[in-house]
Design a protein around this motif. Sequence first.
Motif, PDB file in Angstrom:
ATOM      1  N   ALA A   1      39.134  29.936  49.037  1.00  0.00           N
ATOM      2  CA  ALA A   1      38.352  31.028  48.447  1.00  0.00           C
ATOM      3  C   ALA A   1      39.257  32.187  48.042  1.00  0.00           C
ATOM      4  O   ALA A   1      39.111  32.771  46.951  1.00  0.00           O
ATOM      5  CB  ALA A   1      37.299  31.509  49.435  1.00  0.00           C
ATOM      6  N   VAL A   2      40.224  32.517  48.898  1.00  0.00           N
ATOM      7  CA  VAL A   2      41.140  33.619  48.587  1.00  0.00           C
ATOM      8  C   VAL A   2      42.012  33.259  47.386  1.00  0.00           C
ATOM      9  O   VAL A   2      42.269  34.097  46.512  1.00  0.00           O
ATOM     10  CB  VAL A   2      42.008  33.954  49.813  1.00  0.00           C
ATOM     11  N   VAL A   3      42.474  32.012  47.310  1.00  0.00           N
ATOM     12  CA  VAL A   3      43.270  31.571  46.157  1.00  0.00           C
ATOM     13  C   VAL A   3      42.460  31.682  44.877  1.00  0.00           C
ATOM     14  O   VAL A   3      42.962  32.150  43.832  1.00  0.00           O
ATOM     15  CB  VAL A   3      43.755  30.123  46.357  1.00  0.00           C
ATOM     16  N   ALA A   4      41.192  31.264  44.912  1.00  0.00           N
ATOM     17  CA  ALA A   4      40.340  31.324  43.723  1.00  0.00           C
ATOM     18  C   ALA A   4      40.164  32.763  43.247  1.00  0.00           C
ATOM     19  O   ALA A   4      40.238  33.044  42.040  1.00  0.00           O
ATOM     20  CB  ALA A   4      38.989  30.690  44.017  1.00  0.00           C
ATOM     21  N   VAL A   5      39.923  33.675  44.187  1.00  0.00           N
ATOM     22  CA  VAL A   5      39.752  35.088  43.819  1.00  0.00           C
ATOM     23  C   VAL A   5      41.052  35.638  43.231  1.00  0.00           C
ATOM     24  O   VAL A   5      41.055  36.332  42.203  1.00  0.00           O
ATOM     25  CB  VAL A   5      39.310  35.914  45.037  1.00  0.00           C
ATOM     26  N   GLY A   6      42.178  35.325  43.876  1.00  0.00           N
ATOM     27  CA  GLY A   6      43.463  35.809  43.381  1.00  0.00           C
ATOM     28  C   GLY A   6      43.773  35.288  41.990  1.00  0.00           C
ATOM     29  O   GLY A   6      44.242  36.036  41.123  1.00  0.00           O
ATOM     30  N   LEU A   7      43.518  33.993  41.756  1.00  0.00           N
ATOM     31  CA  LEU A   7      43.761  33.424  40.430  1.00  0.00           C
ATOM     32  C   LEU A   7      42.852  34.040  39.379  1.00  0.00           C
ATOM     33  O   LEU A   7      43.265  34.232  38.225  1.00  0.00           O
ATOM     34  CB  LEU A   7      43.566  31.912  40.473  1.00  0.00           C
ATOM     35  N   ALA A   8      41.615  34.362  39.763  1.00  0.00           N
ATOM     36  CA  ALA A   8      40.691  34.975  38.806  1.00  0.00           C
ATOM     37  C   ALA A   8      41.205  36.344  38.367  1.00  0.00           C
ATOM     38  O   ALA A   8      41.244  36.663  37.165  1.00  0.00           O
ATOM     39  CB  ALA A   8      39.304  35.095  39.433  1.00  0.00           C
ATOM     40  N   PHE A   9      41.617  37.165  39.324  1.00  0.00           N
ATOM     41  CA  PHE A   9      42.142  38.489  38.972  1.00  0.00           C
ATOM     42  C   PHE A   9      43.457  38.381  38.200  1.00  0.00           C
ATOM     43  O   PHE A   9      43.683  39.105  37.228  1.00  0.00           O
ATOM     44  CB  PHE A   9      42.338  39.335  40.235  1.00  0.00           C
ATOM     45  N   ALA A  10      44.325  37.463  38.635  1.00  0.00           N
ATOM     46  CA  ALA A  10      45.586  37.290  37.918  1.00  0.00           C
ATOM     47  C   ALA A  10      45.342  36.788  36.500  1.00  0.00           C
ATOM     48  O   ALA A  10      46.029  37.198  35.557  1.00  0.00           O
ATOM     49  CB  ALA A  10      46.491  36.315  38.674  1.00  0.00           C
ATOM     50  N   GLY A  11      44.349  35.904  36.338  1.00  0.00           N
ATOM     51  CA  GLY A  11      44.022  35.404  35.004  1.00  0.00           C
ATOM     52  C   GLY A  11      43.570  36.520  34.081  1.00  0.00           C
ATOM     53  O   GLY A  11      43.936  36.537  32.894  1.00  0.00           O
TER      54      GLY A  11
END
Length: 499
Positions: free
Chosen positions: A340-350
Amino acid sequence: MFRAESVVPVRMRRVAVVAPEPALRETLVRIAEAGCVEIDLAVDGGPAVHGPAASRLQRLRAGPGPAVLSAAPPDLDALEREGRADLLAGEAQLEERLGGAVRHGAVAALAGWCPEAEMEATAARIAGAGGALVPLPTPRGVDPPTLLTGAAEGPPDRRPRTVLRSFTPLVTTYGTVPYADLDPTLPAGIAYVVMFGLMFGDAGHGLLLLALALVLRAGRPRRAAALRPLWPFVAAAGLASALAGLAYGEFFGPTGVLPVLWLAPLDEPTRLLTAAVGLGAVLLALAYGAGIVNRLREGGPAAALYATSGVAGAAVYLGLAALAGSVWLGQAVYGVVGAAVVAVGLAFAGVGVYAGTAGGAGGAVQTGVQLFDAVVRIGSNVVSFARLAAFGLTHAALGAIIWDGTTSPAGRGPAGVAVATLVFLLGNALAFALEALVAGVQALRLEFYELFSRLFETEGRPFRPWRPPVQHLTGPAGGTGASEARATTGRGPVRKEEA
C-alpha cells in the motif's frame, strides 16, 4: 562542539562596494586584502574590459600565472620593461573590476557577494579608505554562491574545525552544493570512513594509516605539504579500520594477536553480508531524509512531496523495505502495508514525473519508464552495499594468504625465518597499498552514486572571492626592481617568493 551553522552552507549577503571615485582603487585593494568578497565583473552583463595593463600583459605573451596586486598605482611601462607579468595580471584584474563599476557623479559602486559573518570586519577595513559595504536585497531568481562551512576562512574564532575542513573535498569533488541545500560534509565524511573501515578492517593496517596521518600533520614529506589539511581525514579512516580490525580479530592478517570480538569475515561471510546491506539500508534512509529537506528548501512542499528523491521516493523505499521484511520475517501483514505504501509513493511520484513531461501518451510512457527505473534503482542501490562485505572478505583473504605464506617457511631455520620476514613485510605492503586504494575508491563510489544522487538534483555556483596577494612597495611606486615588498592577503602575510 557541534554548531547548527555546519549543516548549511555559509550564509551569504548581496552587497555593494561604494566609494568616491578617487578612493575606489584603494577600496578595491583593501577588498582584495580582506579576501572575502566576490565582485561581479563586467563580463557578467556586458563586454569584457581590456585596459592598459591587459594590453601590456598581452604584449608580453606571458602564460597563465599568479596575479599580484600592487597597493599603489604602478608604472605600467616599467612593469612591462621588467617583465613583471604577475603585477600586470593583478592590475588587469583591477581594471576589470573598475570597468564594471556603476558611476553616479563622483561616487562609484560595484555589486557582489560576501559571507554575512565577514561583513562587519570587511566594512571596517574599507572604511579607512573612504569606502562602504552596503547590504542589498538578494535579486529575485538568483541564488547566492555556495561556500561550505569547512571551506570558509576567517578569524580563528570563526574558522571551521580541522576535521570538517578535511572532509570538505569529499563533497566538492562531487560538485557544488546548491545554496539552498544542506551541507552534507560532516555526515558524508563519517559515512565514508565507516564504509572504508568495514572494507579495510585490519588493526595493523589501521595503525599504519594513523601513523601516516601523523606524518602528514607534521608536514612530512615536504613534497606532500599540500596534503597536510587532510590529515584528520586519513586519521579517521585509520581509526575506523583499526576498530573494524578489532571486531574482526585481524592484526596484519589472522595472526592470533587479537581475539575476534564480533565475527571473523572468512568464517561468517553471510553475517557480514547481512550487516553490510543493513548498514546500506540505513544510510539510504538517511539520504532520503536529507533529500526531502533539500527539496523542501529548494521548491517548497510540492517539490518535496512529488520528487522521487523526496517524500514520494522515500515512501516507495520504505514500502519496499516493508515488503522485504515480510518475506524475511514471514509476516504477511508487513507485505500488505508495504504494498500500500509503495502504491501511494508511486502515485505521488508519477504526478511529479508526469508534470515534467510534454504530456499525452508520450508523457505517460515516459512516466512509466522513470517509475520503473526508480524502483529498480532502489533495489540495486541497496544490494550495491554488499560490496562492503565483499571487499572486507577480500582484505581478510589476502591477510590469510600472506600469513600462511609467512608461517610455512618460518620453522625451517634461519633461512626460513628470513624468507618468512620478507613475505610478511612485502605481502602486507602490497596488501596495504592495493586494498587501501580499492576500499577508498569503492567507498567514494557508494557515497556518490547511492547517497549523493538522492541529496542533490541541481548544482550550485561556487563562491569565488577576489583575493590576489597585495604587494606593498617600500620604494617608489614606479619601478619594482630595487624595492622591497610585502605581499598580503585576507589569509595573512605571503612571502614575496610565493607571491
